[in-house]
Motif scaffolding. Structure first.
Motif, mmCIF file in Angstrom:
data_model
loop_
_atom_site.group_PDB
_atom_site.id
_atom_site.type_symbol
_atom_site.label_atom_id
_atom_site.label_comp_id
_atom_site.label_asym_id
_atom_site.label_seq_id
_atom_site.Cartn_x
_atom_site.Cartn_y
_atom_site.Cartn_z
ATOM 1 N N LEU A 277 79.212 44.197 71.089
ATOM 2 C CA LEU A 277 80.011 45.933 70.012
ATOM 3 C C LEU A 277 81.058 46.275 70.555
ATOM 4 O O LEU A 277 81.866 46.993 69.839
ATOM 5 C CB LEU A 277 78.659 46.584 68.934
ATOM 6 N N LYS A 278 80.491 46.734 71.516
ATOM 7 C CA LYS A 278 81.459 47.756 71.818
ATOM 8 C C LYS A 278 83.705 47.176 72.375
ATOM 9 O O LYS A 278 84.122 47.507 72.356
ATOM 10 C CB LYS A 278 81.182 48.599 73.608
ATOM 11 N N ALA A 279 83.264 46.257 72.956
ATOM 12 C CA ALA A 279 84.123 44.963 72.984
ATOM 13 C C ALA A 279 84.466 44.616 72.263
ATOM 14 O O ALA A 279 85.756 44.681 71.683
ATOM 15 C CB ALA A 279 83.456 43.817 73.863
ATOM 16 N N TYR A 280 83.484 44.299 70.776
ATOM 17 C CA TYR A 280 84.869 43.959 69.495
ATOM 18 C C TYR A 280 85.507 45.236 69.316
ATOM 19 O O TYR A 280 86.822 44.505 68.714
ATOM 20 C CB TYR A 280 83.077 43.736 68.849
ATOM 21 N N ALA A 281 84.886 45.896 69.653
ATOM 22 C CA ALA A 281 85.563 47.730 69.081
ATOM 23 C C ALA A 281 87.001 47.814 69.306
ATOM 24 O O ALA A 281 88.419 48.181 68.283
ATOM 25 C CB ALA A 281 84.406 48.997 68.591
ATOM 26 N N ALA A 282 86.803 47.850 70.710
ATOM 27 C CA ALA A 282 87.944 47.843 71.410
ATOM 28 C C ALA A 282 88.921 46.822 71.511
ATOM 29 O O ALA A 282 90.655 46.780 71.152
ATOM 30 C CB ALA A 282 87.736 47.745 73.475
ATOM 31 N N ILE A 283 88.770 45.182 70.197
ATOM 32 C CA ILE A 283 90.039 44.925 71.079
ATOM 33 C C ILE A 283 90.475 44.382 69.631
ATOM 34 O O ILE A 283 91.517 44.278 69.142
ATOM 35 C CB ILE A 283 89.171 43.377 70.674
ATOM 36 N N VAL A 284 89.085 44.686 68.263
ATOM 37 C CA VAL A 284 89.740 44.656 66.781
ATOM 38 C C VAL A 284 90.723 45.702 66.659
ATOM 39 O O VAL A 284 91.353 46.220 65.539
ATOM 40 C CB VAL A 284 88.914 44.985 65.659
ATOM 41 N N GLU A 285 90.532 47.320 67.502
ATOM 42 C CA GLU A 285 91.196 48.340 67.296
ATOM 43 C C GLU A 285 92.817 47.880 67.732
ATOM 44 O O GLU A 285 93.824 48.634 66.733
ATOM 45 C CB GLU A 285 91.222 49.709 68.341
ATOM 46 N N LYS A 286 93.028 46.994 68.251
ATOM 47 C CA LYS A 286 94.419 46.315 69.076
ATOM 48 C C LYS A 286 93.860 45.565 68.228
ATOM 49 O O LYS A 286 96.494 45.078 67.881
ATOM 50 C CB LYS A 286 94.464 45.976 70.374
ATOM 51 N N HIS A 287 93.846 44.541 67.545
ATOM 52 C CA HIS A 287 94.162 42.892 66.821
ATOM 53 C C HIS A 287 92.711 43.021 65.841
ATOM 54 O O HIS A 287 92.056 42.190 66.319
ATOM 55 C CB HIS A 287 93.873 41.963 67.838
ATOM 56 N N PRO A 288 93.646 44.033 64.858
ATOM 57 C CA PRO A 288 92.329 43.657 63.343
ATOM 58 C C PRO A 288 92.131 42.179 63.365
ATOM 59 O O PRO A 288 91.153 42.183 62.365
ATOM 60 C CB PRO A 288 93.589 44.277 62.403
#
Length: 402
Positions: A234-245
């Motif tokens: 979940l932490k990784a998802y949040a960081a990636i989606v922030e840059k790549h929705p």
């Protein structure tokens, strides 16, 4: 009419190359799905002429462009890639103009025993975009010679064949460059598709050298993360989606729902605010004020979100924000929120059509399912109060679900 055409690299365009287009073993396969494909054949023409082309197309440029897009792109569930090829106004040299004038005079006085010879040089630009991002852009040119005579001087004969050959000369010129660009990315992709390093794969999504294979790397990254512990992924998802929705679409299972919505008001952000004791009405009001869509959650998805801790009122606000807006003056108005706690009651729909009734019943069913799965309600008190509100909102819509 006859002609000879060549790509930028000097490859001759013959009827055989056109006929074998769909079986060419060297075609580039681009890991994107087909989006909009457009060939701007005469961008320099006036608006009136452009309308005439649209109403009565005189060429098969866009048909051939669509075929080329089918040929280049992957089938299956991939991000769509929009392709535009623009043909620029030809710049005729003094030699070209003189050749046309002299041969035209010769054809006129010889009853076209002497052919009209028209050298042609066209520059085209290709742009490939995925969700607005420029994936690839390049210029290419093709050349040819057009003959008009009683004698068939060129290899390609017939007006339509000559026209089609010109478009294919453009496509093949770009394909020769596309192939080189795609092949150049393959070693990098081959190293990434074997990696289990989340940081390395996430960094690759920002690598400017990785354009064509980025969707496959993104899919692989989602598969790697799916095997991690929940808190870690979940932490990784949040960081990636922030840059790549767009990465939210790759997330496995219902956890994908936590990362949809507008920036700073994604479902996960809203969930954190509820954990911080921000009231459900206040969060629902923020979602409605933002006016950005989330998704038309299914009853099962709504139930999952409430089990995660999202208040039913907030789920309803997200559904309402995601409903398509009625066209001005249309017969169907906006309907109210699906779940209890919405601020407005169900509005009558003009004409009381079957489609409107079905929409109301679908929303009523979704609201009922949310009520039935409210967390922390062992004696069903909250459910009864919730159901009372649902009946009040949708009881007059003719739905037999209560």
């Amino acid at each position: 009419m006859s002609a000879n055409y060549y790509t930028e690299q000097g490859t001759p365009i013959t009827q055989d190359t056109i006929d074998l287009f769909n079986t060419n073993p060297n075609n580039p396969i681009i890991p994107y799905a087909k989006g909009k494909a457009t060939y701007n054949a005469y961008p320099w023409a006036s608006e009136r002429i452009q309308r005439a082309f649209d109403e009565k197309p005189r060429s098969s440029a866009n048909d051939e462009m669509a075929r080329a897009a089918d040929y280049w792109l992957h089938d299956g569930d991939m991000p769509p890639l929009d392709i535009t090829v623009t043909r620029h106004r030809p710049k005729n040299s003094v030699g070209t103009v003189a050749t046309v004038l002299v041969t035209t005079l010769g054809c006129t006085f010889s009853l076209c025993l002497v052919p009209v010879v028209s050298p042609q040089h066209f520059d085209t630009t290709i742009e490939m975009r995925s969700e607005g991002e420029l994936v690839y852009s390049a210029n290419a040119h093709y050349r040819g010679t057009l003959f008009m005579s009683w004698f068939p001087l060129g290899k390609l004969r017939g007006t339509q064949k000559v026209t089609d050959a010109a478009w294919y000369a453009s496509f093949f010129s770009h394909e020769e460059k596309l192939t080189r660009s795609i092949v150049a990315e393959e070693p990098l992709y081959d190293s990434l598709k074997k990696s289990k390093d989340v940081d390395k794969l996430a960094a690759a999504l920002d690598n400017p050298q990785l354009k064509f294979y980025r969707p496959l790397v993104s899919t692989h990254l989602a598969e790697v993360l799916a095997g991690k512990k929940r808190n870690e992924r979940l932490k990784a998802y949040a960081a990636i989606v922030e840059k790549h929705p767009e990465f939210a679409d790759e997330i496995h299972g219902n956890e994908r729902l936590l990362f949809i919505g507008p920036a700073d008001l994604r479902v996960m952000d809203v969930l954190k605010e509820t954990y911080r004791k921000r009231s459900a009405p206040a969060m629902a009001a923020s979602i409605k004020a933002a006016g950005q869509p989330y998704a038309l959650f299914t009853p099962e998805e709504s139930s999952w979100l409430t089990k995660e801790g999202l208040p039913a009122d907030v789920v309803a606000a997200m559904i309402e924000a995601s409903e398509p807006k009625a066209a001005p003056g249309g017969s169907a108005g906006l309907v109210a929120a699906a779940a209890p706690g919405g601020q407005a009651g169900a509005q009558p729909v003009a004409g009381n059509t079957l489609e409107a009734t079905a929409t109301e019943c679908s929303k009523a069913y979704a609201a009922k399912k949310v009520c039935e799965t409210l967390p922390g309600d062992p004696f069903g008190l909250l459910m009864r109060g919730c159901m009372a509100q649902v009946k009040k909102k949708f009881g007059g819509s003719g739905c037999s679900i209560f």
